[in-house]
Design an enzyme around this catalytic site. Structure first.
Site, mmCIF file in Angstrom:
data_model
loop_
_atom_site.group_PDB
_atom_site.id
_atom_site.type_symbol
_atom_site.label_atom_id
_atom_site.label_comp_id
_atom_site.label_asym_id
_atom_site.label_seq_id
_atom_site.Cartn_x
_atom_site.Cartn_y
_atom_site.Cartn_z
ATOM 1 N N SER A 114 25.685 47.367 76.980
ATOM 2 C CA SER A 114 24.883 46.136 77.092
ATOM 3 C C SER A 114 25.028 45.175 75.926
ATOM 4 O O SER A 114 24.543 44.047 76.013
ATOM 5 C CB SER A 114 23.407 46.481 77.269
ATOM 6 N N LYS A 166 26.404 41.907 76.859
ATOM 7 C CA LYS A 166 25.589 40.872 77.521
ATOM 8 C C LYS A 166 25.455 39.620 76.638
ATOM 9 O O LYS A 166 25.263 38.518 77.144
ATOM 10 C CB LYS A 166 24.218 41.451 77.899
ATOM 11 N N TYR A 202 30.727 42.880 86.116
ATOM 12 C CA TYR A 202 29.673 43.430 85.241
ATOM 13 C C TYR A 202 30.084 44.790 84.654
ATOM 14 O O TYR A 202 29.965 45.030 83.448
ATOM 15 C CB TYR A 202 28.360 43.533 86.034
ATOM 16 N N TYR A 228 15.661 46.268 75.308
ATOM 17 C CA TYR A 228 14.926 46.689 76.502
ATOM 18 C C TYR A 228 13.426 46.631 76.204
ATOM 19 O O TYR A 228 12.971 45.701 75.534
ATOM 20 C CB TYR A 228 15.348 48.094 76.961
ATOM 21 N N VAL A 259 23.635 51.280 75.859
ATOM 22 C CA VAL A 259 23.431 52.717 76.056
ATOM 23 C C VAL A 259 24.606 53.568 75.547
ATOM 24 O O VAL A 259 24.522 54.790 75.558
ATOM 25 C CB VAL A 259 23.104 53.084 77.529
#
Ligand code: GLU
Length: 318
Positions: free
Chosen positions: A69, A72, A196, A248, A266
């Site tokens: 992530s 992102k 993605y 998160y 992660v």
């Protein structure tokens, strides 16, 4: 504590790395993506790219890991470059307070994800990057962008991880289909997820990741070409989103303990940006209960304490 712009960083991170290497409690390696489950939890690496062009590192800083992530941040930067602030009609800017792959909020909020750093938001960002491209071209664009930011053509995508994500990504597929039912995904779901998953499967070392984050410490400027990757305003806003949404539903805790904008993944990586001072990457694969690197978070807390780099510390008013 006042900010220390040029402390003896090598001594500080050597000390932190020695401390981390002796720790038993490392959290749990993510096992829901097959390629990640095999990673040795004993790794720890850290790299810092400073405002004046130095690269300082310790531990496993040259071992590539799955940035997951953290990607992102780079994907958001590309998508903002394509559609500008129109992006914010399709993705929010609020912390979610929910797990990274939660689906519940989407129903109440009509298929508009809370922010670009949870999975649903990042999947919309992938949909935007896909516009006018075939999936392979969109993936190529992301890879080229990250290589250019890091000044390193050795960065690659781990196809094994990408394949594993596609094979087990039921939750992400559910999120994408659900958003498509609200009209917030415009391309075929399989293509959007392909982009993605490949973006998440970028494999980078701490040194490469710290270098790739430099534009966010330099008000959007590419450190080598001097061109604007993004405008200063946009760089500040991306940093603000990292601060509020980068971990998160552990984002509040990270801000409380570390006080530096950051984005975790992660795979156990975290990219942090101290505006005007440093871009920092840490990696340790074991995760805490919120899905953030256990030792990575702890190391950043210690680094912030040793340098005064929390953005809430006193700054010289100039
Ligand atoms: N590729 C991972 C997923 O979609 C990313 C999760 C993360 O790092 O937050 O499940």
């Amino acid at each position: 504590m006042p900010v220390t712009v040029n402390p003896d960083l090598q001594a500080i991170i050597d000390r932190i790395t020695a401390d981390m290497e002796g720790r038993e409690d490392r959290g749990k390696v993510a096992d829901y993506i097959p390629g990640l489950a095999r990673v040795d939890p004993r790794h720890f690496g850290i790299a810092i790219a400073t405002h004046d062009g130095r690269i300082i590192s310790a531990g496993d800083a040259t071992t590539a890991f799955s940035i997951q992530s953290v990607s992102k941040v780079f994907a958001l930067t590309i998508a903002l470059g394509k559609v500008g602030d129109a992006l914010w009609k399709r993705v929010g800017r609020e912390p979610s307070g929910n797990a990274f792959n939660s689906i519940v909020q989407l129903e109440a909020e009509q298929g508009i994800p809370r922010n670009p750093f949870i999975n649903a938001g990042a999947i919309v960002v992938s949909d935007i990057i896909l516009s006018g491209h075939r999936p392979g071209e969109a993936i190529g664009e992301i890879l080229r962008f990250v290589r250019d930011l890091a000044g390193d053509d050795d960065i690659s995508i781990d196809e094994d991880v990408a394949r594993g994500e596609a094979e087990t990504g039921y939750r992400n597929a559910a999120l994408a289909h659900y958003m498509r039912s609200f009209g917030n995904i415009q391309h075929p779901v399989e293509q959007v997820l392909g982009v993605y998953f490949h973006q998440c499967a970028l494999a980078m070392t701490c040194i490469q990741l710290a270098k790739a984050g430099r534009y966010l410490m330099l008000e959007g400027q590419h450190p080598e070409t001097g061109f604007n990757v993004v405008s200063p305003t946009r760089a500040r806003r991306i940093n603000a989103l990292m601060m509020m949404c980068g971990h998160y539903d552990g984002s509040g805790e990270f801000a409380f303990r570390v006080g530096i904008p950051g984005k975790s993944g992660v795979g156990g990586g975290i990219l942090c940006v101290v505006p005007g001072i440093a871009s920092i990457a840490v990696w340790s694969p074991g995760l805490n209960e919120r899905g953030n690197s256990t030792l990575g978070s702890l190391a950043l807390e210690k680094l912030a304490a040793a340098t005064g780099w929390s953005i809430f510390n006193e700054r010289d008013p100039g």
